[in-house]
Design an enzyme around this catalytic site. Structure first.
Site, PDB file in Angstrom:
ATOM      1  N   ASP A   1      72.742  22.959 -73.187  1.00 44.78           N
ATOM      2  CA  ASP A   1      72.289  23.121 -71.797  1.00 44.78           C
ATOM      3  C   ASP A   1      73.124  24.200 -71.097  1.00 44.78           C
ATOM      4  O   ASP A   1      72.866  24.538 -69.939  1.00 44.78           O
ATOM      5  CB  ASP A   1      72.287  21.787 -71.032  1.00 44.78           C
ATOM      6  CG  ASP A   1      73.667  21.193 -70.854  1.00 44.78           C
ATOM      7  OD1 ASP A   1      74.646  21.725 -71.413  1.00 44.78           O
ATOM      8  OD2 ASP A   1      73.780  20.172 -70.137  1.00 44.78           O
ATOM      9  N   SER A   2      74.090  24.781 -71.817  1.00 44.96           N
ATOM     10  CA  SER A   2      74.803  25.963 -71.331  1.00 44.96           C
ATOM     11  C   SER A   2      73.824  27.099 -71.048  1.00 44.96           C
ATOM     12  O   SER A   2      74.160  28.060 -70.370  1.00 44.96           O
ATOM     13  CB  SER A   2      75.844  26.424 -72.366  1.00 44.96           C
ATOM     14  OG  SER A   2      75.258  26.556 -73.646  1.00 44.96           O
TER      15      SER A   2
ATOM     16  N   GLU B   1      85.836  18.725 -75.722  1.00 46.54           N
ATOM     17  CA  GLU B   1      85.901  19.970 -74.928  1.00 46.54           C
ATOM     18  C   GLU B   1      87.116  19.975 -74.007  1.00 46.54           C
ATOM     19  O   GLU B   1      87.332  19.025 -73.229  1.00 46.54           O
ATOM     20  CB  GLU B   1      84.604  20.127 -74.110  1.00 46.54           C
ATOM     21  CG  GLU B   1      84.622  21.401 -73.265  1.00 46.54           C
ATOM     22  CD  GLU B   1      83.249  21.871 -72.795  1.00 46.54           C
ATOM     23  OE1 GLU B   1      82.238  21.281 -73.227  1.00 46.54           O
ATOM     24  OE2 GLU B   1      83.212  22.831 -72.009  1.00 46.54           O
TER      25      GLU B   1
ATOM     26  N   GLU C   1      76.526  13.646 -73.180  1.00 44.44           N
ATOM     27  CA  GLU C   1      77.905  13.652 -72.686  1.00 44.44           C
ATOM     28  C   GLU C   1      78.335  12.280 -72.192  1.00 44.44           C
ATOM     29  O   GLU C   1      77.541  11.558 -71.590  1.00 44.44           O
ATOM     30  CB  GLU C   1      78.020  14.647 -71.509  1.00 44.44           C
ATOM     31  CG  GLU C   1      77.714  16.076 -71.908  1.00 44.44           C
ATOM     32  CD  GLU C   1      77.861  17.073 -70.754  1.00 44.44           C
ATOM     33  OE1 GLU C   1      78.355  16.677 -69.665  1.00 44.44           O
ATOM     34  OE2 GLU C   1      77.480  18.239 -70.941  1.00 44.44           O
TER      35      GLU C   1
HETATM   36  O1  KIV Z   1      75.862  23.202 -73.657  1.00 48.68           O
HETATM   37  C1  KIV Z   1      76.632  23.616 -74.524  1.00 48.68           C
HETATM   38  O2  KIV Z   1      76.543  24.758 -74.978  1.00 48.68           O
HETATM   39  C2  KIV Z   1      77.665  22.715 -74.978  1.00 48.68           C
HETATM   40  C3  KIV Z   1      78.733  23.276 -75.856  1.00 48.68           C
HETATM   41  C4  KIV Z   1      79.591  24.194 -75.127  1.00 48.68           C
HETATM   42  C5  KIV Z   1      79.511  22.208 -76.544  1.00 48.68           C
HETATM   43  O3  KIV Z   1      77.652  21.578 -74.651  1.00 48.68           O
END
Ligand code: KIV
Length: 262
Positions: free
Chosen positions: A42-43, A179, A112
């Protein structure tokens, strides 16, 4: 790459590599490099959509990008990242939305949190969908932390992270992303768990590492955390290429005869 193969690498002491990808083009490149797993993170809310954080990313957007990745993948494990509010409100939401990721082509989902989501993890794995946990600096809780800050520096926080990790493992998680936590704490967690730990800003002792692809390639430089190592400088290369293209068009140097039809 299957879930059992992914987990076997921990037992065989072979480090795991995971990167994010959001489209078919980069999926093919990532695969050629032999990366074991692709996280459709979701980044993408930050690096693709230009938002300040990941909170506004929707299920529909995640499913769209998961389809692009899954359509291009041949060997790597595809993990779909469950966006904010796709699993928090109820167990039913969690199961239904995890299922939608598998229908879009992912083999696993990531979510998460620790104790608060253990029942979600158990419910999703209970119907046969592999779940990756995510502890430490969990970006969907950015407002609770008051920013992107290292977690687990105090001993009570560290103890909580250890019990969260064990609870996720007991609930059936196949791996856990750690993280932005101290390297020594990540080492303890890695030793105490039988499932792989995948670090991002969690030091060298994890069973594997994950990075956001555009950070790794030096494409995204709005915010570069200490834990990012740019292995290329594609933003600089892209800028140079674009400036040269503009200059050559303006000067009549492009296109030449070899780029023209007759
Ligand atoms: O959303 C993402 O890219 C992540 C990674 C950074 C672990 O959760």
């Amino acid at each position: 790459m299957t879930i059992p193969e992914f987990q076997r690498q921990k037992r065989d002491k072979k480090k795991l590599t995971v990167v994010t990808a959001y489209d078919a083009l980069f999926t093919r490149i990532v695969e050629q490099a032999g990366i074991e797993a692709i996280l459709v993170g979701d980044s993408l809310g930050v690096v693709v959509q230009g938002q300040a954080n990941t909170l506004s990313v929707t299920m529909e957007e995640m499913l769209y990008h998961t389809k692009l990745v899954a359509g291009a993948v041949q060997r790597a494990l595809v993990i779909g990242d469950m966006p904010f509010m796709s699993y928090q409100a109820s167990q039913e939401d969690a199961i239904r939305n995890a299922g939608r990721f598998l229908q879009a082509g992912a083999q696993a989902v990531k979510l998460e949190g620790g104790a608060a989501v253990v029942d979600r993890v158990a419910a999703i794995t209970g119907i046969g969908i592999p779940v990756m946990g995510h502890l430490g600096m969990t970006p969907q809780s950015v407002h609770r932390y008051g920013g992107y800050k290292v977690q687990g520096k105090e001993s009570d926080q560290a103890r909580l992270l250890l019990s969260d990790a064990k609870a996720l493992e007991a609930a059936g998680a196949f791996a856990i992303v750690l993280e932005a936590i101290p390297a020594e704490l990540a080492k303890t967690l890695t030793e105490q768990l039988t499932i792989p730990t995948i670090g991002i800003g969690a030091g060298p002792y994890c069973d594997g590492q994950v990075l956001v692809l555009y950070d790794l390639l030096g494409l995204f430089d709005d915010f570069v955390p200490k834990f990012v190592k740019p292995y290329a400088h594609l933003k600089t290369d892209a800028l140079q290429a674009l400036r040269r293209y503009k200059e050559e068009v303006e000067q009549g140097k492009f296109p030449t005869d070899s780029e023209s039809y007759h």
